[in-house]
Design a protein around this motif. Structure first.
Motif, mmCIF file in Angstrom:
data_model
loop_
_atom_site.group_PDB
_atom_site.id
_atom_site.type_symbol
_atom_site.label_atom_id
_atom_site.label_comp_id
_atom_site.label_asym_id
_atom_site.label_seq_id
_atom_site.Cartn_x
_atom_site.Cartn_y
_atom_site.Cartn_z
ATOM 1 N N PHE A 9 0.673 -1.464 0.037
ATOM 2 C CA PHE A 9 -0.106 -0.045 -0.160
ATOM 3 C C PHE A 9 0.823 1.275 0.060
ATOM 4 N N GLN A 62 2.809 15.287 7.376
ATOM 5 C CA GLN A 62 2.674 15.192 6.149
ATOM 6 C C GLN A 62 3.861 14.862 5.362
ATOM 7 N N THR A 63 4.232 13.488 4.485
ATOM 8 C CA THR A 63 5.168 13.387 3.732
ATOM 9 C C THR A 63 5.169 14.138 2.278
ATOM 10 N N LEU A 116 -5.545 16.681 6.816
ATOM 11 C CA LEU A 116 -4.815 15.411 6.775
ATOM 12 C C LEU A 116 -5.505 14.245 7.822
ATOM 13 N N MET A 173 8.361 4.233 4.545
ATOM 14 C CA MET A 173 7.234 4.949 5.489
ATOM 15 C C MET A 173 7.581 4.680 6.889
ATOM 16 N N GLN A 178 -4.254 7.288 1.845
ATOM 17 C CA GLN A 178 -2.882 7.067 1.371
ATOM 18 C C GLN A 178 -1.959 7.755 2.455
ATOM 19 N N LEU A 179 -0.966 6.839 2.748
ATOM 20 C CA LEU A 179 0.126 7.190 3.788
ATOM 21 C C LEU A 179 0.560 8.561 3.817
ATOM 22 N N TYR A 180 0.594 9.337 2.450
ATOM 23 C CA TYR A 180 1.393 10.585 2.649
ATOM 24 C C TYR A 180 0.450 11.718 2.910
ATOM 25 N N ASN A 181 -0.809 11.045 3.238
ATOM 26 C CA ASN A 181 -1.848 12.123 3.389
ATOM 27 C C ASN A 181 -2.347 12.321 5.004
ATOM 28 N N TYR A 182 -1.313 11.837 5.844
ATOM 29 C CA TYR A 182 -1.517 11.584 7.059
ATOM 30 C C TYR A 182 -0.838 12.769 7.904
#
Lengths: 288, 288
Positions: A87, A130-131, B158, A115, B124-128
């Motif tokens: 994911f 945020q990344t 986020l 991540m 999506q992980l980059y939206n945390y």
């Protein structure tokens, strides 16, 4: 029967989980997504390790030939291998979608990805905002949305993980225009390039808005990470100006901009510092 | 020779990587950190799978008996097993520190953790934004720092991952006072309890500052995740009020508060919705 989406982890053929390896061995066909990330070993090593042929699935194939990948998946297992965790990328969303339409069960098998593995630099995962992604600038295209995201993170003292661009199987504008399927060599953004682009944008923003608090400067403490999870992993901390000059070796590279560090975080990061005196001068550290 | 810190992943004995399993097999002694997370299988299953004895390392042992764990590690390999990824928790920081003092090389072996596996819910992980922890409230102690962190994340649209409390080998106040080493049964916070605590704090904040924009309300869309990575994993999306009533079964549970969702994220999350009409009414979705 099943479409397995299997995370391979970060380094070599042995970073697959035991569960993932058993799943691969149960599959009739095995595809490897090879355009959003890479392992340190080629598909030949995987083939020997699995005792199976591995087909490289490029972007074109995944986006346009889902039905080829899923052929007979009602009666045989198919594996789709992804570097990192299934994911981490969105590239195979269409494939999953198509499998669902065809009533083929999709079973993901998790693994480490950058991540979470970035935790190895000493900055705690729950202190990241945020990344952001940093893509290769061209003469005419310099997307800088990362700046505002870093600004938001830095305002609330959080760290920022920067994922660096990968260009695999890209065509030159000329070859694209002429419809020639000739591809440029793969390019992986180095930490040096990322820092240089970060500082270019910081300068531009400072010139445009001289009174604004900058999201970061060349004195901001950051951590460069190369080949995380590999035997020759390299982690170096320093100001952005310092990291721009460090040779991190081969891909893949990632970069973390440090926000305010807890003193226990700072202690670990300091051990990676290229210049400890400079680190002590520029690090923002809280004592509680 | 080496202190291996080996991530076990999320579910059972087969989520260890091939590299991790080889490392375990090379070790003279194997410890399992069992107070910040759990697998779905007990140490007996691990022992059979590894062909080795596994010693449960509780908090006391890790914090006070590092030298026992590291005994002879100059001449033999020692494995310290951690559920998830080695860098997900900070509990073994002291152990690593002590090993470094003794010049024993520390080799981490990465794996999946909830910090990246949560990607399976479709957000999506980059939206945390920043991850928060929710601990069990008592009559007199209701730590609510999560509220301000969620507020910051939600202000910039986020998502927020909430890690839920685990209490293992805790003593009652009476037993603690009397110095009796009698421990309470393990407790794992359910999504229901987490939601109830979240809403209790939201109500208190709304009463204290009626004009402030709330960080979230009972209508905020969230995703509950139970036993991520296990065969009986359960993922349900809905408003907080809806999730408070869902039975998620056994531990471990996690919760994600959704910020503004990209429409592709919303599509995946909607498939998990307990009530799709309610989801469509309350989800904040952006079309680009």
């Amino acid at each position: 029967m099943v479409l397995y989406i299997i995370g391979l982890g970060l380094s070599d053929e042995k970073d697959i989980t035991v569960k993932g390896l058993e799943a691969v061995k149960s599959c009739e066909r095995v595809y490897l997504e090879a355009y959003t990330s890479i392992l340190t070993v080629g598909k030949e090593r995987l083939e020997v390790f699995y005792g199976k042929e591995v087909v490289i699935a490029d972007r074109e194939m995944v986006e346009q030939e889902a039905d080829v990948i899923l052929k007979d998946a009602a009666t045989v297992n198919v594996a789709f291998l992804v570097v990192g965790d299934p994911f981490g990328a969105t590239t195979h969303t269409d494939l999953v979608h198509r499998a669902t339409e065809l009533s083929i069960p999709v079973v993901p098998i998790h693994n480490a990805s950058i991540m979470n593995a970035v935790g190895c630099c000493g900055l705690q995962l729950y202190n990241y905002g945020q990344t952001v992604s940093i893509v290769f600038f061209t003469e005419t295209w310099k997307p800088d949305s990362f700046y505002d995201k870093i600004a938001m993170n830095s305002r609330i003292e959080l760290h920022t993980l920067c994922l660096l661009d990968i260009k695999v199987k890209e065509q030159s504008i000329e070859n694209l225009a002429r419809g020639r399927k000739i591809y440029e060599p793969a390019r992986y953004m180095s930490i040096n390039t990322a820092v240089s682009q970060l500082l270019e944008i910081a300068d531009a923003r400072a010139a445009a808005e001289p009174d604004a608090v900058p999201a970061y400067t060349k004195y901001t403490i950051a951590v460069g990470l190369a080949r995380v999870g590999c035997d020759d992993q390299k982690v170096v901390a320093g100001t952005l100006a310092e990291l721009e000059k460090v040779d991190f070796g081969g891909p893949l590279h990632s970069l973390v901009l440090a926000g305010r560090m807890h003193f226990l975080e700072a202690e670990v990061v300091r051990a990676f510092a290229v210049d400890k005196e400079s680190f002590d001068r520029h690090a923002q550290v809280s004592q509680h």
